[in-house]
Design an enzyme around this catalytic site. Structure first.
Site, PDB file in Angstrom:
ATOM      1  N   TYR A  98      74.439 128.553  49.172  1.00  0.00           N
ATOM      2  CA  TYR A  98      75.146 127.182  48.806  1.00  0.00           C
ATOM      3  C   TYR A  98      75.021 126.942  47.329  1.00  0.00           C
ATOM      4  O   TYR A  98      75.630 126.163  46.452  1.00  0.00           O
ATOM      5  CB  TYR A  98      74.248 126.135  49.706  1.00  0.00           C
ATOM      6  CG  TYR A  98      74.772 126.115  50.945  1.00  0.00           C
ATOM      7  CD1 TYR A  98      75.751 125.198  51.174  1.00  0.00           C
ATOM      8  CD2 TYR A  98      74.026 126.702  52.078  1.00  0.00           C
ATOM      9  CE1 TYR A  98      76.524 124.990  52.644  1.00  0.00           C
ATOM     10  CE2 TYR A  98      74.709 126.527  53.378  1.00  0.00           C
ATOM     11  CZ  TYR A  98      75.742 126.005  53.512  1.00  0.00           C
ATOM     12  OH  TYR A  98      76.118 125.708  54.774  1.00  0.00           O
ATOM     13  N   GLU A 140      71.939 124.309  60.269  1.00  0.00           N
ATOM     14  CA  GLU A 140      71.908 125.997  60.272  1.00  0.00           C
ATOM     15  C   GLU A 140      70.721 126.423  60.597  1.00  0.00           C
ATOM     16  O   GLU A 140      70.423 127.152  61.534  1.00  0.00           O
ATOM     17  CB  GLU A 140      72.731 126.331  59.201  1.00  0.00           C
ATOM     18  CG  GLU A 140      74.209 126.292  59.077  1.00  0.00           C
ATOM     19  CD  GLU A 140      74.786 126.304  57.688  1.00  0.00           C
ATOM     20  OE1 GLU A 140      74.005 126.886  56.869  1.00  0.00           O
ATOM     21  OE2 GLU A 140      76.017 125.499  57.484  1.00  0.00           O
TER      22      GLU A 140
END
Length: 405
Positions: A98, A140
């Site tokens: 990310y 997640e």
């Protein structure tokens, strides 16, 4: 929730960013893959990159998330985030990735919009990104924890091909069992797994396939449609799976993921699919049959022809075992009437049309198939008073529907 200083900036710049979002995401992917070619080789779907579908999905998710932050500042779009998080977890996405995406995405915004990206604007969009990213990372992490692993550890396991069966000229069913001989783990009907293959050029490409058999069976089954060259490039992984693996070969397969799963209770259901989108519905029907369900179940399936309809006989058999289920089939090219021994079934020529079909009150709908099919059925259901929250869907590939929800 957006901060007080960022909210007006995002509101003022969202139209400008939205108008340029396709160019921004195109620039982003070029920057990302120039700096990290391994991500294109081993993580991102090269076919979706070639068609631009992944770029459209990213653009839609960013615009949709920013819009939701403005329209509903006290509500987090969990349905959208959950769908994305399940896909990411099935690929083994890590939190460090990310940071890489953030760097190249904001650089692409600055490249495209130029001087309009003041430090204040850059900070506001950075906040939007990390609100979305941190929410996804948290979801997640919970998914990885459920499977007893970490993002770095992944959820891959070696699975042996124990059977292969050509369902139609274009679809192949592969039956898989853990390579150590143990039974396959249970899954929620409607979920999918990722399959990783090594292609001739050394790339390790990953694709998701719905689990299409009974959730409690000791083996898993996936059904793979061979994506042939046409409107886009031929499917690299589907071609490999159709041509290469034989009984006894071993494939890396992820744990089950996906949020298109049956709700508990005894409420009525609509299971509507088209083409290969019928695979998650098969697992749901297996579960209903195995648990002796007495729920009202309306099953709708559309296909090009009976010969193109994968698992056609299995679908009829499953519907026939449920006491309050009905099956409605549409074939574009030809319609074959049900035989006397088949379960109650209506077979029609043309495209699926539920406009005049009787539906029980309080129905929960599950849709899977091409986007035009799902858009039409969703519109029909909304027009008949089915609330949006009772309509669930699964998209095979990048979710190009996000901006419409």
């Amino acid at each position: 929730m957006l901060s007080e200083q960022s909210a007006p900036v995002i509101k003022a710049t969202l139209p400008v960013v939205g108008a340029a979002i396709d160019e921004i995401t195109g620039r982003f992917y070029r920057k990302l893959f120039d700096a990290h070619p391994e991500l294109l080789r081993d993580l991102f779907n090269r076919g979706n990159q070639a068609t631009g579908a992944q770029r459209q999905a990213l653009a839609g998710s960013i615009a949709a998330f920013a819009g939701m932050l403005l329209e509903h500042p006290d509500t987090r779009p969990d349905a959208m985030l959950g769908r994305i998080a399940h896909k990411h977890a099935s690929l083994g996405v890590t939190s460090d990735q990310y940071k890489i995406v953030n760097e190249h995405l904001l650089a692409a915004v600055a490249d495209v919009l130029g001087e309009a990206v003041t430090p204040q604007v850059a900070a506001a969009w950075d906040e939007v990104y990390w609100l979305m990213a941190n929410a996804l990372i948290a979801v997640e992490a919970r998914l990885y924890e459920q499977h007893g692993t970490t993002p770095e550890g992944g959820t891959w396991q070696p699975m042996t091909v124990v059977a292969r069966h050509e369902e139609t000229p274009h679809t192949l069913a592969l039956t898989l069992r853990p390579a150590d001989g143990s039974p396959a783990r249970a899954f929620h009907p409607g979920q999918y797994v990722s399959v990783q293959v090594e292609l001739p050029d050394g790339a390790r490409q990953i694709r998701q396939y719905s689990l299409s058999a009974a959730p409690g069976a000791p083996e898993w089954r996936i059904t793979v449609k061979h994506v042939r060259e046409g409107a886009g490039p031929a499917g690299e992984v589907s071609s490999w799976l159709h041509d290469r693996p034989r009984v006894g070969d071993v494939l890396p397969v992820s744990a089950p993921f996906g949020d298109l799963t049956l709700p508990a209770g005894d409420g009525p259901l609509l299971l509507a699919s088209a083409g290969i989108g019928g695979t998650p519905m098969l697992a749901m029907l297996h579960h209903l049959a195995d648990t002796g369900s007495s729920r009202q179940v309306v099953v709708v399936h559309a296909d090009r022809s009976p010969a193109d309809h994968a698992h056609r006989d299995e679908l009829r058999r499953l519907v026939g075992t449920l006491p309050h289920a009905s099956l409605h089939l549409w074939y574009e090219e030809a319609a074959r009437q049900a035989s006397a021994s088949a379960p109650p079934v209506a077979v029609s020529a043309g495209r699926a049309d539920i406009g005049g079909m009787p539906l029980p009150e309080g129905i929960t709908a599950f849709l899977c198939g091409p986007l035009p099919f799902m858009r039409t059925l969703r519109g029909d259901l909304l027009g008949r008073g089915v609330p949006p929250q009772a309509i669930h869907y699964e998209v095979f590939g990048p979710d190009l529907w996000l901006a419409e929800q």
